[in-house]
Enzyme design. Structure first.
Site, mmCIF file in Angstrom:
data_model
loop_
_atom_site.group_PDB
_atom_site.id
_atom_site.type_symbol
_atom_site.label_atom_id
_atom_site.label_comp_id
_atom_site.label_asym_id
_atom_site.label_seq_id
_atom_site.Cartn_x
_atom_site.Cartn_y
_atom_site.Cartn_z
ATOM 1 N N ARG A 238 -0.844 8.018 -6.905
ATOM 2 C CA ARG A 238 -0.550 8.057 -5.466
ATOM 3 C C ARG A 238 -1.673 8.824 -4.790
ATOM 4 O O ARG A 238 -2.181 9.828 -5.315
ATOM 5 C CB ARG A 238 0.783 8.759 -5.183
ATOM 6 C CG ARG A 238 2.034 7.958 -5.524
ATOM 7 C CD ARG A 238 2.224 6.729 -4.633
ATOM 8 N NE ARG A 238 3.459 6.014 -4.903
ATOM 9 C CZ ARG A 238 3.592 5.013 -5.772
ATOM 10 N NH1 ARG A 238 2.543 4.587 -6.454
ATOM 11 N NH2 ARG A 238 4.763 4.411 -5.939
ATOM 12 N N GLU A 267 -1.801 4.256 3.492
ATOM 13 C CA GLU A 267 -2.054 2.862 3.089
ATOM 14 C C GLU A 267 -1.461 1.905 4.104
ATOM 15 O O GLU A 267 -0.329 2.145 4.547
ATOM 16 C CB GLU A 267 -1.436 2.600 1.709
ATOM 17 C CG GLU A 267 -2.127 3.427 0.632
ATOM 18 C CD GLU A 267 -1.576 3.172 -0.776
ATOM 19 O OE1 GLU A 267 -0.647 2.360 -0.924
ATOM 20 O OE2 GLU A 267 -2.079 3.787 -1.709
ATOM 21 N N HIS A 286 -4.164 -0.880 -3.811
ATOM 22 C CA HIS A 286 -2.907 -0.570 -4.524
ATOM 23 C C HIS A 286 -2.408 -1.794 -5.312
ATOM 24 O O HIS A 286 -1.312 -2.307 -5.050
ATOM 25 C CB HIS A 286 -1.839 -0.074 -3.536
ATOM 26 C CG HIS A 286 -0.773 0.756 -4.196
ATOM 27 N ND1 HIS A 286 -0.149 1.802 -3.578
ATOM 28 C CD2 HIS A 286 -0.210 0.694 -5.435
ATOM 29 C CE1 HIS A 286 0.753 2.344 -4.387
ATOM 30 N NE2 HIS A 286 0.729 1.681 -5.533
HETATM 31 C C1 DGY Z 1 4.779 1.701 -8.434
HETATM 32 O O1 DGY Z 1 5.547 0.904 -8.973
HETATM 33 O O2 DGY Z 1 5.111 2.843 -8.149
HETATM 34 C C2 DGY Z 1 3.376 1.224 -8.160
HETATM 35 O O3 DGY Z 1 2.646 2.076 -7.401
HETATM 36 C C3 DGY Z 1 3.369 -0.179 -7.606
HETATM 37 O O4 DGY Z 1 3.708 -0.998 -8.645
#
Ligand code: DGY
Length: 320
Positions: A238, A267, A286
């Site tokens: 993240r 984002e 992402h």
């Molecule tokens: C998640 O699942 O947390 C990812 O960032 C997206 O698949």
């Protein structure tokens, strides 16, 4: 009367049909645009279940508008978009989709590591813009991966899957985690280190930890200054885990060598973000779990979790 469900993005028809077999479904019909907050605020009022993505902020103010909600099923493993405590207080269950995306996300992380180390994006642009006039000894020279030292911060499922890939490249693997993982250490030949030591030793630092108040800005100016000036930072977890301002200055001033980023604090990352001006950063939108099969499995699992909670059964992946 069937229970009501709201789905915050257009998802595959076969998944919608499964949910429709049990519930009355309403769905935001766009694939590329998130549901506007005011629409979500209206839709949440009478539903029993919410099927949502990481793009929706499920906070207290939104939950205050939910009068029948039993479950929030997030189609993601990370759930930092949901105020889990607020949901718990209201007796609303929260579920996520771990496991099914582990290998796909580890693949992408390793791909990002390789393309950053070997300057693949920069090289493609170099060729296409007509700069390739001859072969020369240090032209677009990058960093070696085979035999290098990899530091993994966060040894969960995806961290382990990344370590398995790194074994194939004969990498020396260090890891830092809140708790030690002796079985994994032994099985994969990993070495546990404190975070500062990992930052000092590793040629590649991969962030694989969940985003929580404790990991907010975990990597800032001090941490970046501990890294070698030939080191590469990879973040597929993240954006908020890395202080982007500090990262920009570290990359610009040669404190570290390069970064590969699949995630950003905000984002979509604004197009005028300073990080996007640097040649030594590979940036992705992402896409860690974005394979067709995996995204399908995530949607299926999110639907299963949702339906289990609606039937008052225990969902497979319950956060609270
Ligand atoms: C998640 O699942 O947390 C990812 O960032 C997206 O698949």
């Amino acid at each position: 009367m069937k229970p009501k469900v709201y789905i915050t993005r257009k998802i595959p028809n076969e998944i919608v049909s499964k949910i429709e077999a049990v519930c009355e479904v309403r769905m935001w019909q766009e694939e590329e645009k998130p549901v506007p907050r005011e629409v979500l605020e209206k839709e949440i009022a009478d539903v029993d279940g919410l099927f949502c993505l990481l793009t929706e902020s499920i906070d207290q103010a939104l939950l205050d508008r939910a009068h029948a909600l039993k479950v929030i099923s997030n189609m993601a493993v990370g759930y930092n978009n949901i105020d889990v405590e607020a949901a718990k207080k209201r007796g609303i269950r929260v579920t996520n989709t771990p496991g099914v995306l582990t290998e796909t996300t580890a693949d992408l992380t390793f791909a990002l590591l390789m393309s950053t180390a070997r300057r693949l994006v920069e090289s493609t642009e170099y060729l296409r813009s007509g700069k390739w006039e001859t072969w020369s000894p240090l032209q677009l020279a990058g960093q070696d991966i085979y035999g290098a030292t990899l530091g993994i911060i966060g040894m969960g499922r995806i961290g382990e899957a990344l370590a398995r890939r790194a074994k194939g490249f004969n990498m020396n693997i260090l890891y830092y985690n809140r708790s030690r993982k002796p079985v994994v250490e032994k099985e994969l030949g990993l070495q546990y280190t404190e975070m500062d030591e990992l930052l000092q030793e590793a040629d590649f630092v991969c962030i694989m930890t969940p985003y929580t108040p404790e990991t907010n800005n975990l990597i800032g100016e001090r941490e970046l200054s501990l890294m070698k000036n030939t080191s590469i930072l990879i973040n597929t977890a993240r954006g908020g885990i890395v202080n982007e301002d500090a990262l920009y200055h570290a990359l610009k001033n040669g404190v570290i060598w390069a970064a590969g980023l699949d995630v950003f604090e905000k984002e979509p990352v604004p197009l005028d973000h300073p990080l996007l001006t640097l040649p030594n950063v590979v940036t992705l939108p992402h896409i860690g779990s974005a394979s067709i099969k995996t995204r399908m499995k995530m949607a299926e699992l999110a639907a299963e979790n949702l339906l289990a909670a609606i039937r008052n059964e225990t969902p497979k992946h319950l956060v609270v």
